[in-house]
Structures are given as structure tokens and as C-alpha cells.
Design a protein around this motif. Structure first.
Motif, PDB file in Angstrom:
ATOM      1  N   ASP A  94      20.522  45.946 -18.499  1.00  0.00           N
ATOM      2  CA  ASP A  94      21.331  45.823 -17.288  1.00  0.00           C
ATOM      3  C   ASP A  94      22.116  44.523 -17.211  1.00  0.00           C
ATOM      4  O   ASP A  94      23.172  44.472 -16.592  1.00  0.00           O
ATOM      5  N   TRP A  95      21.603  43.463 -17.842  1.00  0.00           N
ATOM      6  CA  TRP A  95      22.185  42.137 -17.574  1.00  0.00           C
ATOM      7  C   TRP A  95      23.605  42.010 -18.094  1.00  0.00           C
ATOM      8  O   TRP A  95      24.396  41.211 -17.586  1.00  0.00           O
ATOM      9  N   SER A  96      23.972  42.801 -19.134  1.00  0.00           N
ATOM     10  CA  SER A  96      25.301  42.628 -19.707  1.00  0.00           C
ATOM     11  C   SER A  96      26.113  43.905 -19.772  1.00  0.00           C
ATOM     12  O   SER A  96      27.246  43.892 -20.228  1.00  0.00           O
ATOM     13  N   ILE A  97      25.558  45.008 -19.323  1.00  0.00           N
ATOM     14  CA  ILE A  97      26.272  46.275 -19.468  1.00  0.00           C
ATOM     15  C   ILE A  97      27.548  46.310 -18.635  1.00  0.00           C
ATOM     16  O   ILE A  97      28.509  46.999 -18.967  1.00  0.00           O
ATOM     17  N   ALA A  98      27.575  45.538 -17.556  1.00  0.00           N
ATOM     18  CA  ALA A  98      28.735  45.574 -16.672  1.00  0.00           C
ATOM     19  C   ALA A  98      29.993  45.016 -17.332  1.00  0.00           C
ATOM     20  O   ALA A  98      31.106  45.336 -16.918  1.00  0.00           O
ATOM     21  N   VAL A  99      29.845  44.157 -18.351  1.00  0.00           N
ATOM     22  CA  VAL A  99      31.022  43.553 -18.975  1.00  0.00           C
ATOM     23  C   VAL A  99      31.529  44.369 -20.151  1.00  0.00           C
ATOM     24  O   VAL A  99      32.479  43.979 -20.815  1.00  0.00           O
ATOM     25  N   TYR A 100      30.909  45.496 -20.412  1.00  0.00           N
ATOM     26  CA  TYR A 100      31.362  46.347 -21.514  1.00  0.00           C
ATOM     27  C   TYR A 100      32.714  46.945 -21.155  1.00  0.00           C
ATOM     28  O   TYR A 100      32.837  47.698 -20.201  1.00  0.00           O
ATOM     29  N   THR A 101      33.748  46.587 -21.909  1.00  0.00           N
ATOM     30  CA  THR A 101      35.118  46.895 -21.507  1.00  0.00           C
ATOM     31  C   THR A 101      35.439  48.376 -21.572  1.00  0.00           C
ATOM     32  O   THR A 101      36.368  48.833 -20.911  1.00  0.00           O
ATOM     33  N   ARG A 102      34.698  49.156 -22.356  1.00  0.00           N
ATOM     34  CA  ARG A 102      34.992  50.586 -22.446  1.00  0.00           C
ATOM     35  C   ARG A 102      34.305  51.379 -21.350  1.00  0.00           C
ATOM     36  O   ARG A 102      34.471  52.585 -21.255  1.00  0.00           O
ATOM     37  N   GLY A 103      33.544  50.709 -20.520  1.00  0.00           N
ATOM     38  CA  GLY A 103      32.898  51.394 -19.410  1.00  0.00           C
ATOM     39  C   GLY A 103      31.425  51.638 -19.667  1.00  0.00           C
ATOM     40  O   GLY A 103      31.032  52.185 -20.696  1.00  0.00           O
ATOM     41  N   ALA A 104      30.603  51.217 -18.708  1.00  0.00           N
ATOM     42  CA  ALA A 104      29.155  51.378 -18.858  1.00  0.00           C
ATOM     43  C   ALA A 104      28.757  52.848 -18.938  1.00  0.00           C
ATOM     44  O   ALA A 104      27.722  53.187 -19.517  1.00  0.00           O
ATOM     45  N   ASP A 105      29.572  53.738 -18.371  1.00  0.00           N
ATOM     46  CA  ASP A 105      29.219  55.153 -18.374  1.00  0.00           C
ATOM     47  C   ASP A 105      29.134  55.710 -19.799  1.00  0.00           C
ATOM     48  O   ASP A 105      28.339  56.605 -20.080  1.00  0.00           O
ATOM     49  N   LYS A 106      29.948  55.160 -20.710  1.00  0.00           N
ATOM     50  CA  LYS A 106      29.901  55.625 -22.098  1.00  0.00           C
ATOM     51  C   LYS A 106      28.565  55.253 -22.746  1.00  0.00           C
ATOM     52  O   LYS A 106      27.995  56.031 -23.516  1.00  0.00           O
ATOM     53  N   LEU A 107      28.078  54.062 -22.423  1.00  0.00           N
ATOM     54  CA  LEU A 107      26.793  53.639 -22.988  1.00  0.00           C
ATOM     55  C   LEU A 107      25.657  54.454 -22.400  1.00  0.00           C
ATOM     56  O   LEU A 107      24.744  54.889 -23.118  1.00  0.00           O
ATOM     57  N   ARG A 108      25.690  54.663 -21.097  1.00  0.00           N
ATOM     58  CA  ARG A 108      24.633  55.452 -20.473  1.00  0.00           C
ATOM     59  C   ARG A 108      24.648  56.885 -21.013  1.00  0.00           C
ATOM     60  O   ARG A 108      23.596  57.497 -21.215  1.00  0.00           O
ATOM     61  N   ALA A 109      25.841  57.425 -21.238  1.00  0.00           N
ATOM     62  CA  ALA A 109      25.949  58.784 -21.773  1.00  0.00           C
ATOM     63  C   ALA A 109      25.366  58.859 -23.178  1.00  0.00           C
ATOM     64  O   ALA A 109      24.678  59.822 -23.536  1.00  0.00           O
ATOM     65  N   ALA A 110      25.633  57.830 -23.982  1.00  0.00           N
ATOM     66  CA  ALA A 110      25.082  57.801 -25.341  1.00  0.00           C
ATOM     67  C   ALA A 110      23.553  57.705 -25.306  1.00  0.00           C
ATOM     68  O   ALA A 110      22.854  58.390 -26.060  1.00  0.00           O
ATOM     69  N   GLU A 111      23.049  56.865 -24.413  1.00  0.00           N
ATOM     70  CA  GLU A 111      21.595  56.733 -24.287  1.00  0.00           C
ATOM     71  C   GLU A 111      20.986  58.036 -23.782  1.00  0.00           C
ATOM     72  O   GLU A 111      19.931  58.469 -24.254  1.00  0.00           O
ATOM     73  N   ARG A 112      21.667  58.678 -22.816  1.00  0.00           N
ATOM     74  CA  ARG A 112      21.167  59.939 -22.270  1.00  0.00           C
ATOM     75  C   ARG A 112      21.129  61.023 -23.355  1.00  0.00           C
ATOM     76  O   ARG A 112      20.216  61.847 -23.394  1.00  0.00           O
ATOM     77  N   PHE A 113      22.127  61.003 -24.245  1.00  0.00           N
ATOM     78  CA  PHE A 113      22.158  61.954 -25.359  1.00  0.00           C
ATOM     79  C   PHE A 113      20.893  61.822 -26.211  1.00  0.00           C
ATOM     80  O   PHE A 113      20.261  62.816 -26.587  1.00  0.00           O
ATOM     81  N   ALA A 114      20.513  60.575 -26.518  1.00  0.00           N
ATOM     82  CA  ALA A 114      19.321  60.344 -27.336  1.00  0.00           C
ATOM     83  C   ALA A 114      18.049  60.715 -26.573  1.00  0.00           C
ATOM     84  O   ALA A 114      17.099  61.260 -27.159  1.00  0.00           O
ATOM     85  N   LYS A 115      18.029  60.428 -25.272  1.00  0.00           N
ATOM     86  CA  LYS A 115      16.839  60.752 -24.468  1.00  0.00           C
ATOM     87  C   LYS A 115      16.599  62.257 -24.426  1.00  0.00           C
ATOM     88  O   LYS A 115      15.467  62.734 -24.588  1.00  0.00           O
ATOM     89  N   GLU A 116      17.689  62.998 -24.164  1.00  0.00           N
ATOM     90  CA  GLU A 116      17.541  64.448 -24.038  1.00  0.00           C
ATOM     91  C   GLU A 116      17.037  65.079 -25.332  1.00  0.00           C
ATOM     92  O   GLU A 116      16.345  66.098 -25.303  1.00  0.00           O
TER      93      GLU A 116
END
Length: 858
Positions: free
Chosen positions: A246-268
Motif C-alpha cells: 500500500d505504501w507506494s502503489i498510489a504513485v504507480y503511473t499506470r494506475g493502481a487498478d492494473k496492479l490490483r487486477a494482476a494480483e487478483r488474477f493470481a489469487k483467483e
């Protein structure tokens, strides 16, 4: 990996696990050494710079070999285990000899003392001589100082460096240092940081973070997304090698939603580090994870009560946010006192925001996690099970809206705590904006103080306040709590006080009470009456008329909500009886009529009612026949409740002539601006937006120069300043030509009470008949205006029947014999609309259960 101009790391083919790695040193040649940083464990050691042409040699090998398939032979092995040999590009020794290529380019030399006593060494000697003659690489003129890198292992101003490269692609390469895996071109070390990887001790997070020195984190920056094989950050997450932090995801210039989506893909897919992952809502059915519900009550800034389609009530907590609280207050402090809503800074503002936004509205609920119940300990109070969800209305995340206004804060979690909002990153971003803009809780201004006097049950204060409320007539109020069907707690915003309010004119069933030493059971239908009142007025804005007070300091009077008298509504629903005191009130007739209807139905409190037979002579009335006498009219205005105004076509010419003469006179003798003083009920002329004058009547005059007027010939209303009004010349008064706009209502139909559904019906009528000529027939008289059927002038089709066919309105059942034929036609059209699930009927027959929940009544 290429370690230097004469040493590489190769790996074999993976079989059942990570492939083996092996270091191969090129035999018989030497390239310049690369720079080395002083060892931290040796205080006397110093940084060693590059040797000339050492870095170009390594770059030559990196570009030629990285990711390529090679073949190697081992010529000899030192006692320390170091292997020396030849490396060929390709699958066998017929490929390019890498050592020869280095020597040919002048990037390496033969080792001193080695004689050319075999073909390979002779070939190296020949190539070296050619490079020397051509003055390539190290054999060129000069010392080669221009090939030595000016390395900086730390930056004096890291922030300046980050700002200068913000969101700009920067070429870089993965360096061999295990602590600093990525080396950018300007020789500033950065590190990829998606969270803790199971294969390496390198710290990870979903962005690239700059390091002023090895392993010393500083300012976060983002990686270039133009990697040929994809963005490494997202790939690591998608493959289950990393988790978001959480501490640095907000500065990800392509959008945090892309990272969360990638993580969600692996979780599922339970990949790698997520192999044992269990979703927070894994034990819920899909219908319990996402549903639509109606908001009945706002408990505080993070909890609401909703009514499900099944009729059940459920408490929903907004995920991942914390409501305002007093400094020092803690949820774990079981001894803290329950503080009034108005004492907590910004709690009132937060509750009001939710109340105005949600009460009575349907919202989308998406459950994020279930927080299990916990038992009390010495330091932590007990908590019941909590359903934590994302609640949205009209596409707006309510939690995010609260946080962005500074009316709530975002909870922080442990990195491995997955029980959080699905939109957690948006919440963090909203909180950052609120902090930056100094909103609400983050404001440096003085905290708003709400001084609210609670005079409920205080007889002395109530006596002082009573004359003021009696003189005020109707006062605005908000229903804070419903004790029973006829007993409520109200907040009066203008007077900033809380009062207990009893409904006048009715006798409601008493609820269960705990008397001293005795528990009294509630009367029949007391709970139903309480529930009805809650659903109708809980936390709604209402108007109250105070008539008197009882000896306990409770005020008695009438409560109105959207034109509905709550006392009359309870009697209509057979949940209350008329009290004898109602005889003195202006609502007596309405109450008695509602009670008579409830008695006839024998429902609820009247279920055992037996009417006393009265012998009387009932005259036999002749059955009437439905009369039809359609006359041409011109529809000029449609109201929000589906009433409409028409002009008689036969008198249209008279109206046009009157308007023409009136405007001519006004043009010849213009009125003096501001000379007309409007009073309620006065006839006047008003200048419309088209610049023309029309006849009008003053309906209301507000302070501040606002005059509400009604155009008597067209039926529309407007609020104007007095400067756009003038006296109506006597020659054009209603005595000369009566007002031409006549109000009517559609017969045989019921207009839906739901705002959106009613708006759909009104839009359809406006589109079809406003400003058009139709045929009108009066069917019967109503309490406000005649009820009529309307036909299109050309097709002669029934406008009201068309609305029924489209499922925009319901049929009003009438028992008069003369209407049975047309009622049957309307009912058949309604059944067809139900079967096709049109508009009102899209979810089936909503009237079958809890029709009032949806804002409709039979």
C-alpha cells in the motif's frame, strides 16, 4: 548474466525446479575490470573505478549473449573451482567464438605469457594483431579514459532527480548486484519493488523505487511500461511471485487498478504464493455478495441499515473507513461513554451527507468481507459479526465520497490482511486529496461545533418552547428515531433542538414495555405500526404542526411528509384508530374517511370489527351508462404528478385576439418597472422568457424578491423577480375572458409514487401530447380536478391506455358498472405489459409483496 568482459553466468534447462547456474570464464584472454564499491565491512577499503575499456567489453558481451543459447567447452579448472573455457554462440562449436570476437573488436587482449602453440591461440594472436593495426578499442590512440564511467553511489538531491525524470521513459539494464537489481543509464541505482518475493531477499513493491545507496529506500518512481516482454511489475504480480503493497502503489503511473487486477488474477488461480489463498467472501453465494437494497437508516458515518428485496433488514458497514471520533477515543476502550452525535467533530456532517444521499434510495451493495464476531477481553469490547461492503449509488462509491470530503479516514492494514475494500486504492487517493486540500477532518480551521438542546422529556424547557412552535405553524424537522407507530424523536434544524413528538388525532397500538417488576406485552399490530412509520419517515425531512404538549414534556401535533399526513396514513393502513380529540382538528374528515374505509376492509386493528346493522330504506338507483362526448382541446402543460392543462379549441381564437390586443396596449403604454407590488392571489401580467407578456396569477411571494406565478391561460408556473411583473389591464381581466388553462387528471390509471418511474411516465406524455391537439372526455369528478380520458386527434387511440400498455402506469380499479368495459380493457393491457416485463413490471408484479417498499400502492 554478464559479470565482466570475460566472465558470464549460464544456466541449464529447468527440469522440475530452478535450473542450475554455472560461471564460465573465457580462457586465454583478459578484459578490463569493472568498478567495485568499497566493502562496508572494511573501513580502510576504497571504491575502485573501471579499468579503461572494461565497461565497453561487458556491454559488448551483454548485447550479444543475454537471453541467447550458447555452447561452451571447459579447458581447465582451478583448485578454487573456477572454470575456464571457450564459449560459442549457438548450439555447437561451429558458432561464433566469443573470445575471438572480443579480441577482434579490441575489447580484450591475449593473456600475457601465453604462447601461440595451438590453432586457437594462433587465431587469437592473429586477431589481436589485426585489431592493433586497425587501432580498434584498447589499441586506439589515447588512454581510453572516456570509457571509464563516473559512477555515483548516492545522490545529493534524489527528489530533483525523480522530478526531472517524472513519468519519462528511461533506458536501463538489470545489473548483477543482488541488492540493486536495476541500474539506470545515468548510473543511479534503483530497485524493482513489488512485495516480498519468495525467491530473493530483495524488498519488493509494485513500483520502481530509487535508492540513494544499496538497500536504502528513498523516493518512489515508476518503471517504463515499454519493456518488450511486458511490464515487470505487473508480470510478477500476475504470475503469483509478488503481492501489492500500500505504501507506494498510489504513485504507480499506470494506475493502481492494473496492479490490483494482476494480483487478483493470481489469487483467483491460486498461483505460487497464493496457493493457499481463500477469498474473504468465498463462503457467500453470489446473490449475497452483490445485491440491490433500499437504505432505511444511517446509523453513523460508516454503517447503514438496508432493506433487502426479501423484506429482511441488514446492517452494512462501509469497508476500510473509520468514522470521525474524538481525539483519544478508541474502539478498544470499553469504558468510554457513548457520546452524542453532535459532540463528535464532523460526525454530524458525515451522517447528514449519508442521510441526504441515501435515505429511501436503492443502492448497489458489493460485500468485500465479513468480519467475524469477537468476544470481549480485558482491553477489547465484544463485536458482533459485521458485513463490510462497498456501497454505491449512481456510480458513486459512498465511502470514497465521504473520505474525499474529509468526513472519514481510511483504515491501515497489515500487508497480509486481505480483508479490505475492493476499492482500497481509490480510498487512499481520495484521502490524499482531502489532506492536500484541507477538507473536513484534515482542515486547520476551527472544528465546527453543534450546540443542540435536547428538550425531550424536559417539561420546563418544553413549556417555554411550546408557544414558539405553535406560532411557527409548519416547522421543518428530521426524524431522528421512531419509538413506536405514533411516537418519534425529531431534530428541528432551525431551532437546533431535539424533541419527542406524538402524533395527534389517533390511537396507535401500544408496543411492549418493561414496567417495574413486570414486562408488558405489546398490543396486536404494534410492531407493524412501528415498522410502517419507520419505513415512511425514518431520517426523512418532514413538516410538523405542534398543537399542544402532554404533562411529560412531549409535543403533540401533526406530521407531514411529501404531502402525506402520517396520522391519516396510519389509519388508512388499519394500524391505528381515530381518537376523539381529532374532532377539533382540520383533518377530522380525512381521518374518519380513512377509518371507514379500513373498517370496510376488516384489516388489522379492524379484523374483528362488526358493523352495527342500521335499518334504512335504500333508494334503488338506476344504473348509469358511460357517456362519451369528446371535445377538441389543446394540451399546454404536463405537471410532475401527471396532471395536465388544456385549452378549449373553440375559444382559441378569442384568446389569440385578447393576447394580440393586450400586447399592443402594453407596447403603447409600457409599465413602470418596479411599480407593481405583487400580493398573493393578484392577477397580473408576466414577461415570459420569449419576451412576451402573458396573463398570470400570483401564488406566493418570498422574501428576497422571488414571486411564484401561474400562467392562467397555459398552466405553467414560474418564479420571477417583481421587475418582470406588471398590473393586468382591466380590459383583459378574467371577467372579460376566463382563464383558458383547465386542469385535468387521467381517469382509470394510478401514477407510480417512485420518482424515477413517475418521471418516465411524465416524459412519455410530454413527448406524445404536449403542445398538440387531442380529444377529451370527462369520465368522473375527482377531489382536485375532473378525471378524463384523452385521445389522439388523428388515431383516436386512448393516451392513458397507451401508458398502461407500455407498463408506465397501473390501472385504478373502479367498481362503477358504467366503467367496467373500459376497465376490463385497461386491465387486459396491464396483464400484457406484465407478461412482457415492461418498465414497472420489469421485476414482475412488485405489488404482490411489500409494494410500499418500492414506492407504489395498489
Amino acid at each position: 548474466m554478464v559479470l565482466s568482459g570475460c566472465a558470464i553466468i549460464v544456466r541449464g534447462q529447468p527440469r522440475g525446479g530452478p535450473p542450475p547456474e554455472r560461471q564460465i570464464n573465457l580462457s586465454n584472454i583478459r578484459a578490463g575490470n569493472l568498478a567495485r564499491r568499497a566493502a562496508a565491512s572494511q573501513p580502510d577499503s576504497k571504491d575502485t573505478p573501471d579499468e579503461p575499456w572494461g565497461f565497453p567489453a561487458r556491454e559488448f558481451l551483454r548485447k550479444k549473449l543475454i537471453g541467447k543459447e550458447v555452447c561452451f567447452t571447459v579447458e581447465y579448472k582451478t583448485p578454487q573451482g573456477r572454470e575456464y573455457g571457450m564459449v560459442y554462440l549457438g548450439k555447437d562449436t561451429s558458432g561464433e567464438n566469443i573470445a575471438e570476437s572480443l579480441v577482434a573488436e579490441g575489447l580484450a587482449s591475449r593473456r600475457e605469457g601465453i604462447r601461440a602453440n595451438n590453432p586457437e591461440q594462433s587465431r587469437l594472436a592473429e586477431l589481436e594483431e589485426q585489431a592493433r593495426s586497425a587501432k580498434k578499442g584498447m589499441w586506439s590512440e589515447g588512454t581510453g579514459s572516456h570509457t571509464v564511467r563516473d559512477l555515483k553511489y548516492s545522490l545529493e538531491n534524489p527528489r530533483h532527480f525523480v522530478d526531472s525524470l517524472h513519468q519519462k521513459p528511461v533506458n536501463g539494464e538489470v545489473a548483477p548486484c543482488p541488492c540493486v537489481p536495476l541500474s539506470l543509464c545515468p548510473h543511479v541505482f534503483v530497485s524493482l519493488c513489488p512485495p516480498v518475493s519468495p525467491c530473493t531477499p530483495v524488498p519488493v513493491s509494485p513500483c520502481v523505487s530509487m535508492y540513494p545507496g544499496p538497500c536504502v529506500p528513498s523516493v518512489p518512481v515508476s518503471p517504463c511500461p515499454c519493456v518488450p516482454n511486458g511490464n515487470i511489475t505487473e508480470l510478477l504480480l500476475k504470475e503469483g511471485f509478488a503481492r501489492c503493497v500500500d505504501w507506494s502503489i498510489a504513485v504507480y503511473t499506470r494506475g493502481a487498478d492494473k496492479l490490483r487486477a494482476a494480483e487478483r488474477f493470481a489469487k483467483e488461480r491460486k498461483l505460487r504464493i497464493w496457493r493457499d489463498y481463500v477469498a474473504p467472501t468465498a463462503n457467500l453465494d453470489q446473490k449475497d455478495k452483490q445485491f440491490v437494497a433500499k437504505v432505511m437508516q444511517v446509523l453513523n458515518a460508516d454503517a447503514i441499515v438496508v432493506k433487502l428485496n426479501s423484506g429482511d433488514y441488514k446492517t452494512i458497514h462501509l469497508s476500510s473507513i473509520r468514522p470521525p471520533r474524538l481525539e483519544g477515543d478508541s474502539a478498544q476502550d470499553k469504558n468510554r461513554k457513548l457520546r452524542p452525535l453532535y459532540d463528535i467533530p464532523y460526525m454530524f456532517e458525515a451522517r447528514e451527507f449519508l442521510r441526504k444521499k441515501l435515505i429511501g434510495k436503492k443502492v448497489n451493495v458489493s460485500v468485500d468481507y465479513i468480519r467475524p464476531a469477537s468476544s470481549a477481553t480485558d482491553t477489547v469490547p465484544a463485536f458482533s459479526e459485521r458485513t463490510c461492503a462497498t456501497v454505491s449509488i449512481g456510480g458513486i462509491n459512498i465511502a470514497e465520497a465521504l473520505v474525499s470530503k474529509g468526513l472519514a479516514t481510511v483504515l491501515r492494514y497489515r500487508q497480509d490482511d486481505d480483508q479490505r475494500s475492493a476499492h482500497y486504492d481509490e480510498l487512499l487517493a481520495a484521502e490524499a486529496r482531502a489532506i492536500k486540500n484541507g477538507k473536513g477532518l484534515h482542515s486547520k480551521k476551527e472544528v465546527p461545533i453543534h450546540r443542540v438542546a435536547d428538550i425531550s422529556g424536559d417539561t420546563q424547557k418544553a413549556k417555554q418552547f411550546l408557544p414558539f412552535l405553535q406560532r411557527a405553524g409548519r416547522s421543518e424537522a428530521v426524524v431522528e428515531y421512531v419509538f413506536s407507530g405514533s411516537r418519534l424523536k425529531l431534530f428541528l434544524p432551525k431551532e437546533t433542538c431535539l424533541i419527542t413528538f406524538l402524533l395527534a388525532g389517533i390511537e396507535c397500538p401500544r408496543g411492549a414495555r418493561n414496567a417495574p417488576g413486570l414486562a408488558q406485552e405489546g398490543e396486536p399490530f404494534s410492531e407493524e405500526a412501528t415498522l410502517f412509520t419507520k419505513e415512511l419517515v425514518m431520517q426523512r425531512e418532514v413538516e410538523v404542526e405542534v398543537e399542544s404538549m402532554d404533562k411529560a414534556g412531549n409535543f403533540i401535533g401533526w406530521l407531514h411528509i411529501e404531502g402525506v399526513n402520517l396520522s391519516v396514513a396510519l389509519v388508512e393502513q388499519a394500524l391505528s384508530r381515530v381518537h376523539f380529540t381529532a374532532e377539533r382538528s382540520p383533518y377530522c374528515k380525512a381521518l374518519l374517511a380513512a377509518q371507514d374505509a379500513a373498517k370496510q376492509r376488516k384489516e388489522k386493528v379492524w379484523s374483528h370489527y362488526e358493523e352495527t346493522p342500521v335499518e334504512e330504506v335504500v333508494p334503488v338507483l338506476e344504473e348509469k351508462e358511460r357517456t362519451t362526448n369528446y371535445k377538441p382541446v389543446f394540451v399546454t402543460e404536463i405537471t410532475d404528478d401527471l396532471h395536465f392543462y388544456v385549452q378549449d379549441v373553440e375559444t382559441g381564437a378569442q384568446l389569440e385576439k385578447l393576447m394580440e390586443n393586450m400586447r399592443a396596449e402594453v407596447g403603447a403604454h409600457p409599465p413602470v418597472e418596479g411599480a407593481f407590488v405583487p400580493r398573493r392571489g393578484d392577477f397580473c401580467i408576466a414577461k415570459f422568457v420569449d419576451g412576451e407578456w402573458y396573463r398570470a396569477r400570483v401564488e406566493k411571494v418570498e422574501s428576497g424578491g422571488k414571486v411564484h406565478i401561474f400562467y392562467i391561460d397555459y398552466g405553467n408556473k414560474e418564479t420571477l423577480p417583481p421587475t418582470r411583473l406588471a398590473p393586468l389591464p382591466p380590459a383583459f381581466s378574467p371577467r372579460v375572458l376566463p382563464p383558458q388553462a383547465t386542469e385535468y387528471s387521467f381517469a382509470f390509471i394510478q401514477v407510480p409514487q417512485d420518482e424515477e418511474a413517475r418521471a418516465d411516465a411524465v416524459d412519455s406524455v410530454v413527448r406524445d401530447i404536449q403542445n398538440t391537439q387531442c380529444l377529451l372526455n370527462v369520465e368522473h369528478l375527482g377531489p382536485g380536478c375532473p378525471h378524463v380520458t384523452l385521445q389522439f386527434a388523428d388515431s383516436k387511440s386512448d393516451v392513458g391506455l397507451g401508458l398502461v400498455k407500455e407498463g408506465l402506469v397501473m390501472v385504478e380499479p373502479r367498481k362503477e358498472r358504467q366503467f367496467q368495459k373500459v376497465i376490463t380493457e385497461y386491465l387486459n393491457a396491464q396483464e400484457a405489459a406484465k407478461s412482457a416485463r415492461l418498465n414497472l413490471w420489469r421485476y414482475g408484479d412488485f405489488r404482490a409483496d411489500d409494494a410500499d417498499e418500492f414506492g407504489y400502492s395498489r
